[in-house]
Design a protein around this motif. Sequence first.
Motif, short mmCIF file in Angstrom:
data_model
loop_
_atom_site.label_atom_id
_atom_site.label_comp_id
_atom_site.label_asym_id
_atom_site.label_seq_id
_atom_site.Cartn_x
_atom_site.Cartn_y
_atom_site.Cartn_z
N VAL A 247 28.09 15.45 22.46
CA VAL A 247 27.65 14.68 21.23
C VAL A 247 27.74 13.65 21.08
O VAL A 247 28.74 13.10 21.30
CB VAL A 247 28.91 15.74 19.66
N GLY A 248 26.83 12.82 20.67
CA GLY A 248 26.74 11.28 21.13
C GLY A 248 26.43 11.04 19.28
O GLY A 248 24.95 11.41 19.04
N LYS A 249 27.12 9.96 19.05
CA LYS A 249 27.06 9.06 18.01
C LYS A 249 25.73 7.62 18.31
O LYS A 249 25.64 7.13 19.74
CB LYS A 249 28.19 7.55 17.64
N GLY A 250 24.73 7.86 17.59
CA GLY A 250 23.72 6.78 17.85
C GLY A 250 23.24 6.38 16.43
O GLY A 250 21.99 6.64 16.21
N ILE A 251 24.03 5.67 16.17
CA ILE A 251 23.78 4.29 14.89
C ILE A 251 22.80 3.11 15.82
O ILE A 251 23.32 2.51 16.41
CB ILE A 251 24.66 3.81 14.99
N THR A 252 21.50 3.55 15.73
CA THR A 252 20.74 2.81 16.28
C THR A 252 20.65 1.17 16.08
O THR A 252 19.93 0.41 16.46
CB THR A 252 19.03 3.17 16.01
N TYR A 253 20.98 0.79 14.29
CA TYR A 253 21.17 -0.45 14.44
C TYR A 253 22.97 -0.36 13.56
O TYR A 253 22.60 0.67 13.07
CB TYR A 253 20.29 -1.18 14.09
N ASP A 254 23.75 -1.07 13.65
CA ASP A 254 24.68 -1.18 12.68
C ASP A 254 24.91 -2.38 12.00
O ASP A 254 25.89 -3.00 12.50
CB ASP A 254 26.33 -0.51 13.27
N SER A 255 24.81 -2.12 10.31
CA SER A 255 24.46 -3.35 9.94
C SER A 255 26.25 -3.82 9.44
O SER A 255 26.06 -4.78 8.85
CB SER A 255 23.22 -3.63 9.16
N GLY A 256 26.87 -2.71 9.21
CA GLY A 256 28.49 -2.43 7.96
C GLY A 256 27.62 -1.42 7.01
O GLY A 256 28.25 -1.31 6.41
N GLY A 257 26.82 -1.71 6.59
CA GLY A 257 26.09 -1.47 5.27
C GLY A 257 26.08 -2.06 3.89
O GLY A 257 26.17 -3.26 4.45
N ILE A 258 26.52 -1.73 2.96
CA ILE A 258 27.09 -2.25 1.84
C ILE A 258 28.06 -3.53 2.39
O ILE A 258 28.64 -4.81 1.98
CB ILE A 258 27.47 -1.21 1.01
N GLU B 16 20.51 4.82 11.45
CA GLU B 16 20.22 3.35 10.94
C GLU B 16 20.97 2.82 10.09
O GLU B 16 21.20 3.34 8.81
CB GLU B 16 19.26 2.67 11.09
N ASN B 17 22.57 2.32 9.98
CA ASN B 17 22.98 1.31 9.30
C ASN B 17 22.97 0.10 8.55
O ASN B 17 22.96 -0.76 9.37
CB ASN B 17 24.61 2.03 9.81
N MET B 18 22.01 0.45 6.97
CA MET B 18 21.54 -1.01 6.68
C MET B 18 22.24 -0.48 5.31
O MET B 18 21.70 0.49 4.60
CB MET B 18 19.87 -0.54 7.06
N PRO B 19 21.50 -2.24 4.50
CA PRO B 19 22.26 -1.87 3.01
C PRO B 19 20.53 -2.32 2.74
O PRO B 19 20.31 -2.78 2.86
CB PRO B 19 22.94 -3.59 3.14
N SER B 20 21.19 -1.42 1.61
CA SER B 20 19.61 -0.97 0.37
C SER B 20 20.51 -1.19 -0.97
O SER B 20 20.92 -0.44 -0.98
CB SER B 20 18.61 -1.38 0.58
N GLY B 21 19.44 -1.00 -2.08
CA GLY B 21 19.40 -0.33 -3.21
C GLY B 21 19.97 1.25 -3.07
O GLY B 21 20.62 1.80 -3.68
#
Length: 515
Positions: free
Chosen positions: A275-286, A331-336
Amino acid sequence: MTALTLSTAGAATLRADALVVGVAKSPKGGKGPVVAPGAEAVDSAFGGKLGAVLESLGATGAEGEVTKLPAPAGLKVPVVLAVGLGSAPEKGESFDPDALRRAAGSAARALSGSKKAGFALPVEDASDVTAIAEGALLGAYAFTAYQGGEKTGKGKNDNGGAKLPLGEIAVLGAKPRDKAHKAAAERAQVVATEVNIARDLINTPPNDLNPESFAAVATAAGKENGIKVQVLDEKALAKGGYGGILGVGKGSEAPPRLVKLAYTHPKATKTLAFVGKGITYDSGGISLKPAGHNETMKCDMSGAAAVFSAVVSAAKLGLEVNITGWLALAENMPSGSATRPGDVLRMYSGKTVEVLNTDAEGRLVLADALTRASEEKPDAIVDVATLTGAMVMALGNRTFGIMANDDAFRTSIHEIAEEVGEASWPMPLPADLRKGMDSPTADIANMGERMGGGLVAGLFLQEFVGEGITWAHVDIAGPAFHEGAPYGYTPKGGTGSAVRTLVRLAERTAAGDLG
């Protein structure tokens, strides 16, 4: 792609751009570097004074040291490259395979731009062939996809970019007709190729590698290698109740995916799940990462890259074991629309998780994938992830941590990692740290005590492993992405950490060595 051959030519007769020989540090009381086995013909061409010549140039035989010399009369190559092997072995002992692997990697990097090089390093058995071939192939790696321009015949891109990798590696001293030597070279070619593909994926910018495009790469590789691939898109994930993967990916315009790769062998009696973690980009989110921590976060899918390449390697090698690979992609991104601190997610297992920090997202996507993998009742599950900065604090940048619900399995993975040359260390899962993840709102929180944070993450994942299933967690946060200068066979950027450990685990399972 760099070619690999086992050459029947001797060191004195090989025609190439360069010839690589090994030198070691002199034992106590000795003077100057010691010429290693495999370089006898080269030493003779120097009148038996190769060690003295190298000493006059300041060479000591220290590990990774590279010294180039013009070749003397009697050799068919223009350049001799002496590479340090570190301390010479005691009488009756052999050079450590990983010392050979690292030396071959250093030499291959130093010969970037060359078309062909012979490697006349010490070869006693098939394990040495594997080490030299693998190290040279890994050391010859370069990520040039974004440097642009047509490639010229001079070993460089026409825009003046970096030199191209060494074109061909000829291993001397091996026996091309020996079944063990031939198999060792073929295995090295497969594994090194797949490690380098994992590196390519890790190094690919996140505007080109998102969950959908990663899934497409896996699908194409599956068709090529007889691996069944199933891709769950955002609609299928919603229908299936994968709240962890969806919760992490909902802030991005690139929706998440869960990819299953299934390699089966008709004679297999054991099944492994990777099992592999695949966060293709991690901004940290909020819970946005601070300045200076975002620039390399394309590497947060290194675990999924390792799992992908390990499964493809197993298929290419035809290993007698069944393997399912699970790529938890988001992909872990911040948005509304992003998950907020304080939100509660209902996971695929049915458990609820209070999200206290959206930058602790890897454990959320892994949790869903671990539960799904557990449903198929494999003999063992191994998850691989760039999971915690705490593990880097504990073990540094070159060593990955191993946690498990079975001490013997944890020990086996540690021993396997050491065997293939990947630094690792067994870590505990202290039960007292579990209380820190108690939530007044949900079944569990995604954060616990700050101290021992890498262990807390392991305890969180353990909650989502099926009852009675042997499981290990490998945190590659340190070695997955190398920001410093290259060394040995390790390049700058993505390293492909854990691929070789997973492949060797699969081989040992196929051979029945893990019970």
